[in-house]
Design a protein around this motif. Structure first.
Motif, PDB file in Angstrom:
ATOM      1  N   ARG A  28       0.807  -1.225   0.000  1.00 37.07           N
ATOM      2  CA  ARG A  28       0.000   0.000   0.000  1.00 37.07           C
ATOM      3  C   ARG A  28       0.838   1.272   0.000  1.00 37.07           C
ATOM      4  NH1 ARG A  28      -3.029  -0.031   4.960  1.00 37.07           N
ATOM      5  NH2 ARG A  28      -3.526   2.075   4.318  1.00 37.07           N
ATOM      6  N   ILE A  29       2.128   1.166   0.325  1.00 35.53           N
ATOM      7  CA  ILE A  29       2.980   2.365   0.341  1.00 35.53           C
ATOM      8  C   ILE A  29       3.064   2.888  -1.095  1.00 35.53           C
ATOM      9  CG2 ILE A  29       5.263   3.310   0.845  1.00 35.53           C
ATOM     10  CD1 ILE A  29       5.615   0.969   2.865  1.00 35.53           C
ATOM     11  N   PRO A  30       2.693   4.155  -1.307  1.00 37.53           N
ATOM     12  CA  PRO A  30       2.698   4.690  -2.673  1.00 37.53           C
ATOM     13  C   PRO A  30       4.112   4.806  -3.247  1.00 37.53           C
ATOM     14  CG  PRO A  30       1.420   6.102  -1.184  1.00 37.53           C
ATOM     15  CD  PRO A  30       2.157   5.111  -0.331  1.00 37.53           C
ATOM     16  N   PRO A  31       4.240   4.708  -4.566  1.00 38.84           N
ATOM     17  CA  PRO A  31       5.546   4.952  -5.197  1.00 38.84           C
ATOM     18  C   PRO A  31       6.084   6.318  -4.779  1.00 38.84           C
ATOM     19  CG  PRO A  31       3.991   4.084  -6.798  1.00 38.84           C
ATOM     20  CD  PRO A  31       3.201   4.394  -5.550  1.00 38.84           C
ATOM     21  N   GLY A  32       7.373   6.378  -4.512  1.00 39.25           N
ATOM     22  CA  GLY A  32       8.007   7.615  -4.108  1.00 39.25           C
ATOM     23  C   GLY A  32       7.916   7.894  -2.624  1.00 39.25           C
ATOM     24  N   ARG A  33       7.287   7.026  -1.877  1.00 40.91           N
ATOM     25  CA  ARG A  33       7.130   7.189  -0.429  1.00 40.91           C
ATOM     26  C   ARG A  33       7.729   5.974   0.263  1.00 40.91           C
ATOM     27  NH1 ARG A  33       3.187  11.059   0.678  1.00 40.91           N
ATOM     28  NH2 ARG A  33       4.261  11.196   2.676  1.00 40.91           N
ATOM     29  N   VAL A  34       8.017   6.111   1.556  1.00 40.21           N
ATOM     30  CA  VAL A  34       8.621   5.032   2.336  1.00 40.21           C
ATOM     31  C   VAL A  34       8.060   5.019   3.744  1.00 40.21           C
ATOM     32  CG1 VAL A  34      10.810   5.098   1.052  1.00 40.21           C
ATOM     33  CG2 VAL A  34      10.567   6.429   3.165  1.00 40.21           C
ATOM     34  N   MET A  35       8.255   3.891   4.417  1.00 42.05           N
ATOM     35  CA  MET A  35       8.041   3.765   5.860  1.00 42.05           C
ATOM     36  C   MET A  35       9.288   3.079   6.406  1.00 42.05           C
ATOM     37  SD  MET A  35       4.069   2.468   6.195  1.00 42.05           S
ATOM     38  CE  MET A  35       3.640   3.146   7.800  1.00 42.05           C
ATOM     39  N   THR A  36       9.643   3.416   7.641  1.00 47.00           N
ATOM     40  CA  THR A  36      10.745   2.700   8.277  1.00 47.00           C
ATOM     41  C   THR A  36      10.203   1.388   8.842  1.00 47.00           C
ATOM     42  OG1 THR A  36      10.420   3.657  10.470  1.00 47.00           O
ATOM     43  CG2 THR A  36      11.833   4.900   8.924  1.00 47.00           C
ATOM     44  N   TYR A  37      11.112   0.505   9.208  1.00 45.33           N
ATOM     45  CA  TYR A  37      10.703  -0.747   9.835  1.00 45.33           C
ATOM     46  C   TYR A  37       9.885  -0.456  11.085  1.00 45.33           C
ATOM     47  CZ  TYR A  37      14.171  -2.947   6.790  1.00 45.33           C
ATOM     48  OH  TYR A  37      14.871  -3.382   5.703  1.00 45.33           O
ATOM     49  N   GLY A  38      10.324   0.531  11.862  1.00 42.54           N
ATOM     50  CA  GLY A  38       9.600   0.915  13.065  1.00 42.54           C
ATOM     51  C   GLY A  38       8.241   1.520  12.764  1.00 42.54           C
ATOM     52  N   ASP A  39       8.150   2.309  11.676  1.00 42.92           N
ATOM     53  CA  ASP A  39       6.864   2.880  11.273  1.00 42.92           C
ATOM     54  C   ASP A  39       5.853   1.772  10.981  1.00 42.92           C
ATOM     55  OD1 ASP A  39       7.931   5.486  11.317  1.00 42.92           O
ATOM     56  OD2 ASP A  39       8.225   5.551   9.133  1.00 42.92           O
ATOM     57  N   VAL A  40       6.306   0.741  10.290  1.00 42.54           N
ATOM     58  CA  VAL A  40       5.415  -0.367   9.932  1.00 42.54           C
ATOM     59  C   VAL A  40       4.903  -1.046  11.199  1.00 42.54           C
ATOM     60  CG1 VAL A  40       5.287  -2.635   8.815  1.00 42.54           C
ATOM     61  CG2 VAL A  40       6.435  -0.733   7.649  1.00 42.54           C
ATOM     62  N   ALA A  41       5.806  -1.342  12.127  1.00 39.11           N
ATOM     63  CA  ALA A  41       5.399  -1.985  13.383  1.00 39.11           C
ATOM     64  C   ALA A  41       4.426  -1.099  14.156  1.00 39.11           C
ATOM     65  CB  ALA A  41       6.627  -2.302  14.232  1.00 39.11           C
ATOM     66  N   GLU A  42       4.718   0.188  14.223  1.00 38.75           N
ATOM     67  CA  GLU A  42       3.847   1.112  14.953  1.00 38.75           C
ATOM     68  C   GLU A  42       2.476   1.192  14.286  1.00 38.75           C
ATOM     69  OE1 GLU A  42       3.659   5.835  15.996  1.00 38.75           O
ATOM     70  OE2 GLU A  42       5.629   4.871  15.952  1.00 38.75           O
ATOM     71  N   TYR A  43       2.449   1.271  12.964  1.00 36.65           N
ATOM     72  CA  TYR A  43       1.183   1.340  12.243  1.00 36.65           C
ATOM     73  C   TYR A  43       0.335   0.093  12.505  1.00 36.65           C
ATOM     74  CZ  TYR A  43      -2.154   1.864   8.435  1.00 36.65           C
ATOM     75  OH  TYR A  43      -3.315   1.970   7.713  1.00 36.65           O
ATOM     76  N   LEU A  44       0.997  -1.061  12.494  1.00 32.67           N
ATOM     77  CA  LEU A  44       0.282  -2.324  12.706  1.00 32.67           C
ATOM     78  C   LEU A  44      -0.070  -2.539  14.174  1.00 32.67           C
ATOM     79  CD1 LEU A  44       2.311  -4.660  10.333  1.00 32.67           C
ATOM     80  CD2 LEU A  44       0.064  -3.630   9.909  1.00 32.67           C
ATOM     81  N   GLY A  45       0.607  -1.838  15.069  1.00 36.34           N
ATOM     82  CA  GLY A  45       0.331  -1.968  16.497  1.00 36.34           C
ATOM     83  C   GLY A  45       0.859  -3.254  17.101  1.00 36.34           C
ATOM     84  N   ARG A  46       1.861  -3.840  16.463  1.00 34.14           N
ATOM     85  CA  ARG A  46       2.469  -5.058  17.005  1.00 34.14           C
ATOM     86  C   ARG A  46       3.835  -5.272  16.380  1.00 34.14           C
ATOM     87  NH1 ARG A  46      -2.095  -8.057  13.793  1.00 34.14           N
ATOM     88  NH2 ARG A  46      -0.922  -8.755  12.002  1.00 34.14           N
ATOM     89  N   GLY A  47       4.620  -6.108  17.026  1.00 34.67           N
ATOM     90  CA  GLY A  47       5.973  -6.362  16.564  1.00 34.67           C
ATOM     91  C   GLY A  47       6.850  -5.143  16.788  1.00 34.67           C
ATOM     92  N   PRO A  49      10.731  -3.125  14.932  1.00 31.03           N
ATOM     93  CA  PRO A  49      11.535  -3.014  13.713  1.00 31.03           C
ATOM     94  C   PRO A  49      12.239  -4.319  13.321  1.00 31.03           C
ATOM     95  CG  PRO A  49      11.944  -1.151  15.163  1.00 31.03           C
ATOM     96  CD  PRO A  49      11.067  -2.111  15.918  1.00 31.03           C
ATOM     97  N   ARG A  50      12.754  -5.030  14.284  1.00 30.85           N
ATOM     98  CA  ARG A  50      13.467  -6.285  13.958  1.00 30.85           C
ATOM     99  C   ARG A  50      12.518  -7.340  13.403  1.00 30.85           C
ATOM    100  NH1 ARG A  50      18.765  -6.622  16.036  1.00 30.85           N
ATOM    101  NH2 ARG A  50      19.246  -4.899  17.435  1.00 30.85           N
ATOM    102  N   GLN A  51      11.321  -7.403  13.947  1.00 33.39           N
ATOM    103  CA  GLN A  51      10.347  -8.384  13.453  1.00 33.39           C
ATOM    104  C   GLN A  51       9.907  -8.026  12.029  1.00 33.39           C
ATOM    105  OE1 GLN A  51      10.143  -6.980  16.556  1.00 33.39           O
ATOM    106  NE2 GLN A  51      10.616  -8.781  17.786  1.00 33.39           N
ATOM    107  N   VAL A  52       9.722  -6.725  11.776  1.00 37.42           N
ATOM    108  CA  VAL A  52       9.363  -6.291  10.424  1.00 37.42           C
ATOM    109  C   VAL A  52      10.514  -6.616   9.466  1.00 37.42           C
ATOM    110  CG1 VAL A  52       8.847  -4.296   8.956  1.00 37.42           C
ATOM    111  CG2 VAL A  52       7.765  -4.514  11.215  1.00 37.42           C
ATOM    112  N   GLY A  53      11.737  -6.352   9.881  1.00 31.30           N
ATOM    113  CA  GLY A  53      12.901  -6.671   9.057  1.00 31.30           C
ATOM    114  C   GLY A  53      12.999  -8.157   8.754  1.00 31.30           C
ATOM    115  N   ARG A  54      12.681  -8.969   9.724  1.00 33.66           N
ATOM    116  CA  ARG A  54      12.718 -10.423   9.513  1.00 33.66           C
ATOM    117  C   ARG A  54      11.678 -10.852   8.486  1.00 33.66           C
ATOM    118  NH1 ARG A  54      10.790 -15.349  11.858  1.00 33.66           N
ATOM    119  NH2 ARG A  54      12.396 -16.923  11.651  1.00 33.66           N
ATOM    120  N   VAL A  55      10.470 -10.285   8.597  1.00 34.63           N
ATOM    121  CA  VAL A  55       9.422 -10.596   7.613  1.00 34.63           C
ATOM    122  C   VAL A  55       9.887 -10.186   6.224  1.00 34.63           C
ATOM    123  CG1 VAL A  55       7.111  -9.935   6.811  1.00 34.63           C
ATOM    124  CG2 VAL A  55       7.487 -10.491   9.217  1.00 34.63           C
TER     125      VAL A  55
END
Length: 113
Positions: A28-47, A49-55
């Motif tokens: 869902r991240i639009p072209p030209g945009r990014v999220m950090t590993y920590g942003d993804v975990a925070e958005y999902l409300g679980r895990g 940065p390391r868990q996101v990186g592992r995935v």
């Protein structure tokens, strides 16, 4: 660990629920945009940065993996040669720090909305 499935693996070869959520958000991240590993975990409300990186390391090859980055904006080590052309073709804002290109998080960070 035993010879049975890893604790993070879902039965029947399906993706674990957390991995599925990470990959769906990455798509869902639009072209030209990014999220950090920590942003993804925070958005999902679980895990975290390391868990996101592992995935991403295990399952991220089929999604725009270059849009999930380290908190310092540097491309994934060892994958710069693939990430930088993707950033440039998508128009992702970049900046140079010490001669090394990085994503400009101030301009490129996506909040999920």
């Amino acid at each position: 660990m035993t010879d049975s499935a890893h604790e993070d693996d879902a039965p029947g070869g399906e993706l674990p629920a957390f991995a599925e959520a990470v990959l769906e958000l990455t798509e869902r991240i639009p072209p030209g945009r990014v999220m950090t590993y920590g942003d993804v975990a925070e958005y999902l409300g679980r895990g975290g940065p390391r868990q996101v990186g592992r995935v991403m390391a295990l399952y991220g090859g089929g999604v725009p993996w270059w849009r999930v980055i380290r908190a310092d904006g540097r491309p994934l080590p060892g994958h710069e040669h693939r990430a930088l052309p993707a950033y440039r073709s998508e128009g992702t804002p970049l900046r140079t720090v010490g001669g090394t290109p990085r994503v400009d998080l101030r301009l490129a960070r996506w909040d999920g909305r």
